[in-house]
Design a protein around this motif. Structure first.
Motif, PDB file in Angstrom:
ATOM      1  N   UNK A  96     -10.009  29.906  13.002  1.00 31.56           N
ATOM      2  CA  UNK A  96      -9.732  30.819  11.897  1.00 31.56           C
ATOM      3  C   UNK A  96      -8.301  30.673  11.422  1.00 31.56           C
ATOM      4  N   UNK A  97      -7.905  31.486  10.469  1.00 30.03           N
ATOM      5  CA  UNK A  97      -6.592  31.345   9.842  1.00 30.03           C
ATOM      6  C   UNK A  97      -5.460  31.666  10.805  1.00 30.03           C
ATOM      7  N   UNK A  98      -4.398  30.945  10.632  1.00 31.48           N
ATOM      8  CA  UNK A  98      -3.199  31.199  11.425  1.00 31.48           C
ATOM      9  C   UNK A  98      -2.535  32.494  10.964  1.00 31.48           C
ATOM     10  N   UNK A  99      -2.006  33.203  11.927  1.00 33.15           N
ATOM     11  CA  UNK A  99      -1.411  34.501  11.645  1.00 33.15           C
ATOM     12  C   UNK A  99      -0.343  34.430  10.547  1.00 33.15           C
ATOM     13  N   UNK A 150       0.062  32.119   8.157  1.00 33.88           N
ATOM     14  CA  UNK A 150      -0.541  31.837   6.850  1.00 33.88           C
ATOM     15  C   UNK A 150      -1.155  33.094   6.256  1.00 33.88           C
ATOM     16  N   UNK A 151      -1.792  33.837   7.143  1.00 34.34           N
ATOM     17  CA  UNK A 151      -2.495  35.029   6.692  1.00 34.34           C
ATOM     18  C   UNK A 151      -1.525  36.046   6.100  1.00 34.34           C
ATOM     19  N   UNK A 152      -0.351  36.173   6.725  1.00 35.83           N
ATOM     20  CA  UNK A 152       0.641  37.129   6.221  1.00 35.83           C
ATOM     21  C   UNK A 152       1.100  36.742   4.814  1.00 35.83           C
ATOM     22  N   UNK A 153       1.309  35.442   4.629  1.00 36.55           N
ATOM     23  CA  UNK A 153       1.698  34.955   3.298  1.00 36.55           C
ATOM     24  C   UNK A 153       0.628  35.261   2.265  1.00 36.55           C
ATOM     25  N   UNK A 154      -0.597  35.014   2.678  1.00 37.80           N
ATOM     26  CA  UNK A 154      -1.739  35.235   1.793  1.00 37.80           C
ATOM     27  C   UNK A 154      -1.844  36.701   1.399  1.00 37.80           C
ATOM     28  N   UNK A 155      -1.668  37.565   2.403  1.00 40.84           N
ATOM     29  CA  UNK A 155      -1.772  38.995   2.125  1.00 40.84           C
ATOM     30  C   UNK A 155      -0.691  39.445   1.143  1.00 40.84           C
ATOM     31  N   UNK A 156       0.501  38.873   1.335  1.00 38.31           N
ATOM     32  CA  UNK A 156       1.601  39.213   0.454  1.00 38.31           C
ATOM     33  C   UNK A 156       1.256  38.836  -0.989  1.00 38.31           C
ATOM     34  N   UNK A 157       0.675  37.672  -1.119  1.00 36.77           N
ATOM     35  CA  UNK A 157       0.264  37.202  -2.445  1.00 36.77           C
ATOM     36  C   UNK A 157      -0.756  38.148  -3.070  1.00 36.77           C
TER      37      UNK A 157
END
Length: 822
Positions: free
Chosen positions: A739-742, A744-751
């Motif tokens: 699954x997604x790396x933690x 990467x996920x934080x960046x994605x959520x920010x976006x």
DNA sequence: GCAGTGTGGTAG
DNA sequence: ATCGCTACCACACTGC
């Protein structure tokens, strides 16, 4: 034309066969009215000169006045409404000439049948007036027949000015109805633009004729000449079609004065000019201003507008004659041009046909002329046509193929050779080649080196009177030849936008236009191309031509759709996203073209289509799989998916329906990512970044001064489509592992948060839908993986809450059907 | 080689 | 003012 005989319009002129005594009594007889109207129309051959005009018409008028007095005594009511007024009726009116006659006479007016001497007529009644007459009658009071009708009804003489036919009596040039310019931002722009575009009409007429040809073919299979058969080809073409037809419609003599057909006065294209105008060096395609400057001092150039309906009508009659002419094939080239094929004919038989056709066409088109070239091949007929123009015909048989024939033809006269190739060829050797006789000396090899393999061959054969294989298809495989293979729309005039949203809407309208046509054809498309015209650097913002494109850099990009489609959503979305990838600041855009490149017949019955079970497909070795996948894709065979519905949990939360559009996209996209073996997010990121690297400069310009909204970046990407690609690749690459790396996920959520904060919820929705569809489609094989479960969690716990939180806002936006933007 | 893409040219 | 469309072929180039 030697002066106009107004008498021609009189029902009484040349009508000595009608007993005059009964004339008035029969006025109300509709049948006779029509009969007389018909007669007066037929007075093409003028007998007027046989009479001693003055005496004849003087007598006529005297007799007429006597009859009018009698009529007034019998039927009149003593009204003096039109006392002192004498009218003359020109052309067809409603009410008709005879009724107007009655009305005027009964009310004390005079009715004049001809304009033999000036000053005798006080008013001219007409419903519409040919341009020519407008000029001639400019000094008269000209008004519409309603003036008579309304005056009688009101019982008083109304001011004729209120019924004036011409707003400006001095107006000599055609006055086109002033319609407000519809900007390209307006929904009606396309319609308006096309209705006035000659090139659009030309294109449309051509495809209509081709379609009609194919239909005719289905109805009654035509006999196609065998390849070994000797054929005779007639190439028939109107002489300056638009100019001739417009001239005839407006009462001008095509031989008398220089005439051009155009819209405007300065930087307007000349669509067609007559041979009189060509004497001064004026050519089709030239701007009017240039042409006017070429005229000698004091000589006037007549400008006429377009009459597309009339063009169509004349063309219809033209083709009717050809269809009635016993040709084996009537091949449509364009609205005013056709190629007709028969078996072998002798010279004199050809001559008979040429004369017959030319006469018949002239008879039904108010004297428009066609020229005809006749020969044993397409190219010979075409060259003979060139030599026959204007208003002639030429038949070439073998002994006519002498040096004189070739030496009179220019390089550009060859079919398929335009300005660019002609220059190339003439400059290839020294001294430059000027005519076809010289070109005949050129060796086949040097020709091929000069203009390329195919064209070299084609020209080599052409100057020997033979057709190349490609051209032959028109005769020997006409159905395939005339079959439509693509569909497109081009607009390179009037394009002036300020924002990307306006362009989106425009793209939507263009797409809708194409889709309507596509469905009419019962076809689907699997490849799209977007071509734009972008103002060239250092070019003026506004070019000389009003709303023209000026000098532009063309850029094109095409996309494959995994599955052929005719869905608006899929196509419009794809085009809009492609537009973004071309990095054109909205204000720099000068032209847009959208093409549907690969057309496939819509399957009448989907169930009958072969399909491949996804389970079997997925389990194949990867090399076999990709090969089969490509093949299936090519044949547009769907991989049948039998994915279990395992996603009810979040389906219910928000996304009840999965539009086919999104599904199609994801399916297509999965197909693509299957080919990509790299699965790690960072690797993909690198790859995409590399691809985008070269565009960084253009991009910064794009986002600099011309973008209204500040871009939101994710992983250095600002283009939403690219971002989506990135995210989808990310999901794909991690779904079968952890699954997604933690991070990467934080960046994605920010976006996502920034999207949501700036009211771009549709984008969040779109990402959400894409991921959910992807998970659905992948669930069969990966639902047991950690990665899959992780992604479900992300969707449910991270993305959906953002949507639900803003449900209200989102739904309002969604109603507007805004899919996504930058 | 082969297939796919973008560009250029031509015609009415 | 001004209505610079559109289908289709050929070719150079790219990536495999």
């Amino acid at each position: 034309m030697s002066g106009y005989n107004y008498e021609e319009d009189s029902p009484l002129a040349n009508k000595s066969n009608i007993p005059e005594k009964s004339f008035l009594e029969s006025l109300s007889d509709d049948g006779l009215l029509e009969y007389i109207a018909g007669l007066s129309q037929e007075q093409g051959e003028d007998h007027g000169e046989q009479y001693s005009r003055g005496d004849y018409f003087h007598d006529k008028q005297k007799r007429q006045e006597k009859q009018d007095r009698e009529f007034r005594e019998r039927y009149g009511n003593g009204s003096e409404l039109f006392s002192g007024i004498s009218i003359y009726v020109n052309g067809f009116t409603k009410p008709g000439r005879l009724q107007l006659h009655e009305m005027v006479v009964a009310n004390g007016g005079k009715f004049v049948h001809f304009l033999s001497c000036k000053g005798r007529v006080s008013h001219i009644i007409a419903s519409n007036l040919p341009l020519k007459k407008r000029v001639e009658l400019a000094s008269y009071k000209i008004c519409r027949p309603e003036w008579i009708v309304d005056s009688i009804e009101e019982g008083k003489l109304l001011p004729w000015q209120d019924y004036a036919l011409l707003s400006d009596q001095d107006e000599i040039q055609p006055k086109l109805p002033q319609t407000a310019i519809v900007s390209c931002k307006h929904p009606d722009f396309l319609k308006q633009f096309f209705s006035k575009s000659r090139l659009h009409h030309l294109s449309n007429w051509k495809s209509d004729l081709r379609a009609e040809f194919c239909e005719r073919f289905l109805e009654k299979p035509l006999r196609i000449p065998g390849k070994s058969e000797v054929v005779t080809v007639f190439h028939i073409d109107f002489d300056c079609f638009f100019a001739s037809v417009s001239a005839a419609a407006n009462g001008f003599d095509i031989h008398a004065e220089p005439i051009v057909v155009c819209h405007g006065t300065k930087n307007s294209d000349i669509a067609s000019c007559n041979y009189e105008a060509r004497r001064y060096g004026i050519r089709n395609g030239m701007w009017v201003g240039t042409a006017v400057r070429m005229m000698p001092r004091g000589k006037k150039l007549v400008r006429l507008g377009y009459d597309f309906e009339q063009f169509e009508l004349m063309s219809k009659r033209f083709y009717q004659i050809l269809h009635d002419s016993q040709f084996e094939l009537v091949l449509p080239i364009s609205i005013d041009e056709a190629v007709c094929v028969t078996g072998y004919l002798t010279h004199s038989e050809c001559e008979l046909i040429c004369r017959g056709i030319r006469e018949n066409v002239s008879n039904v088109t108010n004297g428009c002329t066609v020229s005809i070239g006749c020969g044993g091949s397409l190219v010979l007929a075409r060259l003979a046509l060139k030599r026959s123009k204007p208003d002639g015909y030429q038949i070439v048989d073998c002994d006519g193929l002498d040096d004189v024939f070739w030496s009179h033809l220019k390089i550009e006269d060859l079919p398929g050779v335009g300005h660019s190739l002609a220059c190339k060829i003439s400059e290839y050797s020294y001294p430059p080649i000027g005519n076809l006789l010289e070109l005949r000396q050129m060796a086949q090899d040097s020709l091929r080196r000069c203009v390329g393999e195919k064209m070299g061959n084609k020209i080599y054969l052409a100057v020997r009177g033979k057709d190349d294989e490609e051209s032959c298809k028109m005769i020997y495989e006409p159905r395939q030849f005339f079959q439509r293979k693509s569909l497109s729309i081009d607009i390179n005039w009037g394009i002036r936008f300020d924002t990307i949203y306006e362009i989106d809407e425009f793209i939507d309208r263009c797409t809708q236009y194409l889709i309507d046509k596509l469905r009419e054809l019962d076809k689907k498309t699997s490849q799209l191309t977007l071509k734009i015209m972008k103002r060239s650097k250092d070019e003026a913002i506004e070019p000389p031509k009003y709303l023209g494109m000026g000098k532009c850099d063309p850029v094109a990009r095409s996309t494959r759709l995994g599955v052929p489609t005719d869905e608006f959503g899929v196509i419009a979305t794809e085009i809009k996203s492609t537009f973004r990838s071309l990095c054109c600041p909205p204000r720099e855009l000068r032209g847009i073209a959208i093409q549907f490149n690969k057309l496939e017949k819509t399957a009448s019955n989907q169930a009958k289509l072969p399909f491949v079970d996804a389970k079997i497909y997925q389990n194949l070795p990867s090399d076999v799989k990709s090969e089969i996948g490509r093949e299936l894709n090519k044949r547009s065979i769907n991989i049948r998916r039998t994915a279990p519905k395992r996603i009810n949990s979040y389906q219910e939360q928000f996304i009840q329906e999965l539009p086919t559009q999104i599904r199609g996209e994801v399916e297509n996209e999965i197909h693509i990512t299957n080919k990509v073996n790299k699965t790690k997010f960072d690797e993909i990121k690198e790859q995409v970044a590399k691809r985008q690297n070269e565009k960084v400069n253009a991009k910064s310009h794009f986002l600099g001064e011309n973008t209204i909204l500040l871009p939101i970046k994710f992983q250095n990407q600002t283009n939403f489509k690219k971002i989506i690609q990135l995210v989808m690749n990310w999901v794909d690459g991690t779904i079968r592992s952890q699954g997604p790396h933690e991070k990467d996920l934080r960046l994605f959520e920010k976006y996502l948060q920034r999207l949501s904060d700036t009211n771009r919820l549709p984008l969040v929705l779109r990402i959400c839908k894409l991921i959910s569809v992807k998970l659905e489609l992948r669930s069969e094989f990966f639902s047991h993986c950690n990665g899959f479960q992780e992604w479900e969690k992300v969707l449910l716990q991270m993305i959906l809450p953002k949507l639900n939180k803003n449900k209200h806002t989102f739904q309002t936006v969604r109603k507007l059907d805004i899919d996504f933007d930058t």
